[in-house]
Design a protein around this motif. Structure first.
Motif, PDB file in Angstrom:
ATOM      1  N   CYS A 114       0.759  -1.132   0.519  1.00  0.00           N
ATOM      2  CA  CYS A 114       0.074   0.127  -0.076  1.00  0.00           C
ATOM      3  C   CYS A 114       0.655   1.312  -0.288  1.00  0.00           C
ATOM      4  O   CYS A 114       0.726   2.090  -0.676  1.00  0.00           O
ATOM      5  N   ALA A 118       0.929   3.762  -3.044  1.00  0.00           N
ATOM      6  CA  ALA A 118       0.562   5.202  -2.571  1.00  0.00           C
ATOM      7  C   ALA A 118       1.882   6.043  -3.358  1.00  0.00           C
ATOM      8  O   ALA A 118       1.478   7.281  -4.053  1.00  0.00           O
ATOM      9  N   ASP A 121       1.613   6.775  -6.734  1.00  0.00           N
ATOM     10  CA  ASP A 121       1.091   7.162  -7.942  1.00  0.00           C
ATOM     11  C   ASP A 121       1.179   8.847  -7.256  1.00  0.00           C
ATOM     12  O   ASP A 121       0.616   9.219  -8.527  1.00  0.00           O
ATOM     13  N   TYR A 122       1.314   8.732  -6.608  1.00  0.00           N
ATOM     14  CA  TYR A 122       2.030  10.315  -6.549  1.00  0.00           C
ATOM     15  C   TYR A 122       2.816  11.457  -7.226  1.00  0.00           C
ATOM     16  O   TYR A 122       2.507  11.678  -8.356  1.00  0.00           O
ATOM     17  N   TRP A 126      -1.197  11.135  -9.338  1.00  0.00           N
ATOM     18  CA  TRP A 126      -2.068  10.740  -7.821  1.00  0.00           C
ATOM     19  C   TRP A 126      -3.209  10.617  -8.952  1.00  0.00           C
ATOM     20  O   TRP A 126      -4.423  11.877  -9.400  1.00  0.00           O
ATOM     21  N   ARG A 128      -5.113   8.539  -8.225  1.00  0.00           N
ATOM     22  CA  ARG A 128      -5.649   7.741  -6.579  1.00  0.00           C
ATOM     23  C   ARG A 128      -6.122   5.943  -6.606  1.00  0.00           C
ATOM     24  O   ARG A 128      -6.460   5.589  -6.262  1.00  0.00           O
ATOM     25  N   SER A 130      -4.664   3.784  -6.243  1.00  0.00           N
ATOM     26  CA  SER A 130      -3.688   3.269  -5.189  1.00  0.00           C
ATOM     27  C   SER A 130      -5.029   3.572  -3.555  1.00  0.00           C
ATOM     28  O   SER A 130      -4.638   1.946  -3.044  1.00  0.00           O
ATOM     29  N   ILE A 131      -5.199   4.453  -3.749  1.00  0.00           N
ATOM     30  CA  ILE A 131      -6.167   3.342  -2.723  1.00  0.00           C
ATOM     31  C   ILE A 131      -8.052   3.788  -3.323  1.00  0.00           C
ATOM     32  O   ILE A 131      -8.313   3.392  -2.774  1.00  0.00           O
ATOM     33  N   LEU A 135      -5.226  -0.390  -2.427  1.00  0.00           N
ATOM     34  CA  LEU A 135      -6.030  -0.915  -0.593  1.00  0.00           C
ATOM     35  C   LEU A 135      -7.248  -1.641  -0.154  1.00  0.00           C
ATOM     36  O   LEU A 135      -7.237  -2.249   0.282  1.00  0.00           O
TER      37      LEU A 135
END
Ligand SMILES: [Zn+2]
Length: 221
Positions: A114, A118, A121-122, A126, A128, A130-131, A135
């Protein structure tokens, strides 16, 4: 068989002197076994494969940097290759080092996956994913795997409940993302929160005392 006249004992193996009194032995050794067992000095195959993989990964890094340098068009894509290999390497090394406790390993791999997702992804704009996907899907997979593994390996509650509780807490984190308005695709997160709630209910109903005892023990209360 070798024989010691003084100790009146038969001595097996290849000896010149009696191991007890250090006097000369009579008779002849019938077996050609050495005095001490031979220790095989073979290099562990796993260790060798690990080294080969290390070499292959470093070679891939070097080749990608070279190709990137030769055909440079304003993008340093080789940095992504190196970062990807480093992430894979980190997950694999932790997997090998912590393989003794599979349930604990699963939990560590979940946090690192995770965290790395993240970061990726960032640094790639970004989007998102990853979230929204990594996750919740990883949390569901981890909770189900811990439940199945603890049943198959016949683990005591003290061996898995703390890890299941920690993964369970992470499974409720998508609620925070939802409240912050970060989620455009909500289905995986909703399923994850639902699963976490079901697991929590299961723990409260069936393993309440064991879970409470484990938390007390770990927090030294
Ligand atoms: Zn002797």
């Amino acid at each position: 068989m070798l024989y010691c006249e003084y100790c009146k004992v038969k001595v097996a193996g290849l000896h010149k002197k009696c191991p007890l009194c250090h006097c000369n032995l009579s008779g002849e050794s019938q077996d050609d076994l050495p005095q001490y067992p031979m220790i095989k000095s073979e290099i562990s195959k796993v260790y060798f494969i690990f080294k080969l993989m290390k070499l292959a990964a470093i070679s891939a890094c070097v080749v990608s940097v070279l190709i990137n340098y030769i055909s440079y068009k304003q993008t340093m894509w080789s940095a992504f290759v190196i970062a990807g290999l480093a992430c894979g390497w980190l997950l694999m090394t932790i997997g090998i080092k912590r393989k003794a406790n599979l349930i604990k390993l699963l939990q560590w791999e979940l946090y690192i996956t995770c965290g790395l997702a993240a970061l990726w992804d960032y640094f790639t704009g970004w989007h998102r994913w990853s979230i929204e996907f990594v996750l919740p899907c990883s949390c569901i997979a981890c909770m189900v795997s811990i439940a199945i593994l603890s049943a198959i390996l016949k683990k005591q509650p003290s061996e898995y409940l703390i890890y299941l509780n920690l993964v369970n807490i992470l499974g409720f984190v998508p609620i925070v993302f939802f409240m912050l308005g970060w989620l455009q695709i909500e289905l995986p997160s909703a399923i994850c929160v639902g699963c976490s709630f079901l697991f929590l209910t299961g723990i409260v109903l069936f393993k309440r005392h064991a879970a409470y005892g484990e938390i007390k023990k770990r927090l030294h209360v």
